[in-house]
Design an enzyme around this catalytic site. Structure first.
Site: not given
Length: 810
Positions: A355, A546-547, A552, A655, A659
């Site tokens: 992952h 998100k985290r 990110k 993901t 969504k």
């Protein structure tokens, strides 16, 4: 039990009286919620038992999904929906004197996961049951989640997530299923009964693993699979001798030290004790799981000859990879198999899903810690490594350096066990989770392994369950879709393609737009009631949830916000500029200093924007604390712009992007992870692309000078200078200097390099949003073309190409 409203009335009242010993006068709201859950459990239990028996009757091959995380979210609405009884419960719960919605709000999100890894596992369980595959999830029953996030003066504060404080009516304790798990000790050579020389692991400490089961119902079928979680129990609960002598702390010391294993999800590994506890957690749950799998297998099999034909074990990332030497230990030491026979069976049993490409997430353990905690397993890993390197030498006789690059045991002085390499060598299948991610694994991260055994490497792009993320989360939109094209999309998401015909239908698009507005209003109302946060529902809703991690690039989003603020403040904006709410939500790891500082920066920027009347009329910045599944289910149906802006080549899949897409938000993003495939599916013209590509970043990395971008871009320089000069922290001007230093010293994730492209892309977003008809058409097409991203499709691919399992109708 009757499934009509009258039958449900009887069940609800009976559970209140006979299971909870309450009447309508003494029952609390939580009692009434528990009564509803117990009523749903009654409907599931018979199907659950029948499902498990059916698997035995047909001697089904089962898949076992091993994951340290299962981010389940709330289960009540989901399970009632899967039973097809939403309308009936909506009416029946009134007899308890509360609404169905009030009952639903009393459920806590289970603290069993943290981010996308755990949510993917939960989606996969839903799809396994819906497609009627014989599947089991295995993990740990954490007493506390990773943490509950509070915000104090803009700083993240971590407090315990005591999600089990009121118990959990969904779980079924199985005290009869107790397995001993050993740590430490030593190895003694012995001669077995057949005269074979064997190793025996003796001494050390033992902990008991006790099972807790959760039912996992499929969607409107009779299949109910199992999620089994392990809790650590002490073999020595209480020392009466110490207690009687007045040493009360020591009397319970053994119990506490044993049960700490399943106390908290992801204990901090900044210290040696934390690292040891993490490795303990991983071995604890895989040891108990494999013993349980073998117990089930041996009910109908005398030898291990048919083990791979009956058992498939999928490792969800590197965390469970110690299962490979553990299964070898059981086969060779406990059951006396020859090494070569044991290895053939083990290799056919395991599949490994990777992952991440981040080196720190690929997991290595010091050889000293590994051997101290699991001495026999270190011997087995060393033997695996020795035999594998012989194969490497035979395959590449003129390339001795390959052995170093492919060895499980790495390093010369400080030697380590590389768990990702262990998982690759010990599995028959290795898969990435998006096409780009898999290409990076094959061409870069695991290139040597791919060149030696290319048949192992596969891609299975991640997916999400449409039952939770559209049908449950967005009832207004799912109702419109069902009214327009029927309900087959609920189990075949490709049916959404039929919506393409309505992308230019004025009435459909009008209704689609009204639903998005209603969802924004509902979110605004909820945030005000729950957090005293507000945003104008008529502003564009731009979300990054998100985290928190530097790759990110929440920081890039903040720089855009600051630039927008400066333009508004200085009168440098188009008079038709779209007012915008930028919504952030997510947790930073407790020890991740820079990301926690970025959260503080977001709050300070928000305060400055909010205090400026001119800016406030065009821009709002909102941070919603304690992001979890339930919060995501409220935000995503309301979102209009989805920020998927990670550095190209770092996000394995994502993901959240899927969504948002399925709920009609348009994506602004890089060519990273599953963004690539989302753009291919929805069309280039319906995706806002920016940023450098993976290969471009690789080419410029060695010569990258972030200061050059700072010097050459006036707006970027202004924003950076404001952060570093204390504009957003006048009382502590140097507060955000570490963020600036990280950008100037290295800018590992190319924030400054992608800034100009990101700003230009945001201007394209603004222009598109002003044309409501164009924006709505783009949003409709995003929904219509999101069918590929169903977890049902992903599970079918795993079943057919990796696990070799068949559906078993019940």
């Amino acid at each position: 039990m009757e499934r009509d409203v009258e039958g449900l009335h009887k069940s609800l009242l009976n559970n209140l009286t006979y299971s909870l010993a309450k009447d309508m006068y003494s029952a609390t709201t939580r009692d009434k919620f528990s009564s509803v859950v117990l009523s749903v459990r009654e409907l599931l239990v018979e199907q659950w038992i029948n499902t498990q028996q059916r698997y035995y009757d047909v001697n089904a091959k089962r898949v076992y999904y091993l994951s340290l995380e299962f981010l389940l979210g709330r289960l009540l609405r989901n399970y009632v929906l899967n039973l097809g009884l939403s309308d009936e419960y909506n009416k029946a719960v009134d007899i308890l004197g509360l609404s169905y919605e009030d009952a639903l709000e009393h459920e806590w999100d289970a603290g069993l996961g943290n981010g996308g890894l755990g949510r993917l596992a939960a989606c996969f369980l839903d799809s396994l049951a819906t497609l009627q595959y014989p599947g089991y999830g295995y993990g740990i029953r954490y007493e506390y989640g990773i943490f509950y996030q509070k915000i104090k003066d803009g700083f993240q504060i971590e407090v315990p997530d005591n999600w089990l404080r009121y118990g959990n009516p969904w779980e079924f304790p199985r005290p009869e299923l107790l397995y001993p798990v050993r740590f430490y000790g030593k190895i003694e050579p012995i001669t077995g009964g057949s005269g074979r020389f064997q190793m025996k692991w003796v001494g050390g400490d033992e902990v008991l693993a006790m099972a807790y089961d959760y039912p996992v119902p499929g969607f409107r079928n009779k299949t109910v699979n199992t999620l089994r979680l392990w809790a650590a129990k002490s073999t020595r609960d209480f020392n009466l001798e110490y207690f009687n002598s007045g040493d009360y702390i020591r009397a319970v010391q053994d119990k506490n030290s044993s049960e700490i294993i399943s106390k908290v999800l992801y204990p901090s590994d900044q210290y040696a004790a934390g690292k040891e506890l993490r490795l303990k957690q991983q071995y604890f749950f895989v040891s108990a799981t494999l013993k349980d799998i073998i117990r089930r297998y041996k009910k109908y099999h005398q030898s291990y000859n048919e083990f791979p034909e009956n058992v498939a074990v999928q490792l969800n990332d590197t965390h469970p990879s110690v299962a490979i030497p553990e299964l070898m230990r059981i086969f060779v030491d406990d059951d006396g198999l020859d090494w070569d026979d044991a290895w053939k069976i083990t290799l056919k049993t395991f599949g490994y899903t990777n992952h991440t490409v981040l080196p720190e997430a690929l997991e290595t353990w010091s050889e000293g810690l590994f051997g101290y905690l699991l001495p026999r397993h270190l011997q087995i890993v060393q033997e695996m490594d020795r035999r594998f390197l012989i194969q490497v030498s035979a395959r590449f006789p003129d390339e001795p350096e390959r052995k170093k690059r492919m060895s499980i045991i790495t390093g010369d002085v400080e030697r380590s066990v590389n768990m990702a390499r262990l998982a690759i060598i010990g599995s028959h299948s290795v898969n990435g989770v998006s096409e780009l991610h898999t290409d990076i694994l094959k061409q870069s991260v695991f290139r040597d392994f791919n060149e030696m055994m290319p048949e192992k490497f596969k891609n299975v792009t991640n997916g999400i369950t449409p039952r939770r993320w559209l049908l449950q989360s967005n009832p207004h939109l799912s109702g419109l879709i069902t009214e327009t094209i029927g309900d087959k999309w609920m189990t075949n998401l490709e049916e959404l393609r039929n919506l393409e015909a309505f992308a230019d239908d004025k009435e459909f698009c009008k209704e689609f737009r009204l639903i998005k507005e209603a969802n924004k209003n509902e979110l605004s109302d909820y945030l005000f009631k729950a957090y005293w946060l507000s945003f104008p529902p008529d502003y564009m809703l731009d979300c990054q949830t998100k985290r928190f991690h530097e790759y990110k690039r929440q920081l890039l989003n903040v720089l855009h916000v600051i630039t927008m603020y400066n333009r508004i403040r200085e009168g440098r904006v188009d008079k038709n500029l779209t007012p915008r709410t930028v919504l952030f939500s997510g947790k930073s790891a407790p020890g991740y200093f820079i990301c926690k500082l970025i959260i503080k920066l977001i709050h300070n920027v928000s305060a400055v924007v909010d205090a400026d009347p001119a800016a406030r009329d065009m821009l709002r910045v909102v941070f919603v604390p304690n992001y979890d599944v339930s919060l995501a289910q409220r935000i995503m149906p309301a979102a209009e712009l989805s920020e998927q802006i990670s550095t190209a080549g770092y996000e394995a899949s994502g993901t959240g992007n899927m969504k948002y897409t399925i709920n009609g938000a348009l994506t602004i993003g890089t060519l990273d992870g599953a963004n690539v495939e989302i753009r291919e599916e929805v069309g280039d013209e319906n995706f806002f692309l920016f940023g450098l590509k993976t290969e471009e970043l690789a080419a410029m990395r060695a010569s990258y000078n972030p200061r050059q971008y700072y010097e050459e871009n006036k707006e970027l320089k202004q924003a950076i200078d404001q952060i570093s000069g204390g504009y957003f922290s006048p009382d502590l001007p140097q507060l955000f200097q570490p963020i600036i230093s990280s950008l100037f010293d290295r800018d590992q994730y190319f924030v400054l390099a992608d800034y100009a492209s990101y700003m230009e892309c945001q201007e394209r977003v603004d222009k598109a949003y002003r044309d409501k008809d164009r924006w709505t058409r783009m949003a409709v097409l995003n929904v219509a073309r999101s069918g590929k991203f169903s977890s049902d499709r992903a599970i079918r691919e795993y079943a057919e190409t990796i696990w070799n399992i068949m559906p078993v109708p019940v």
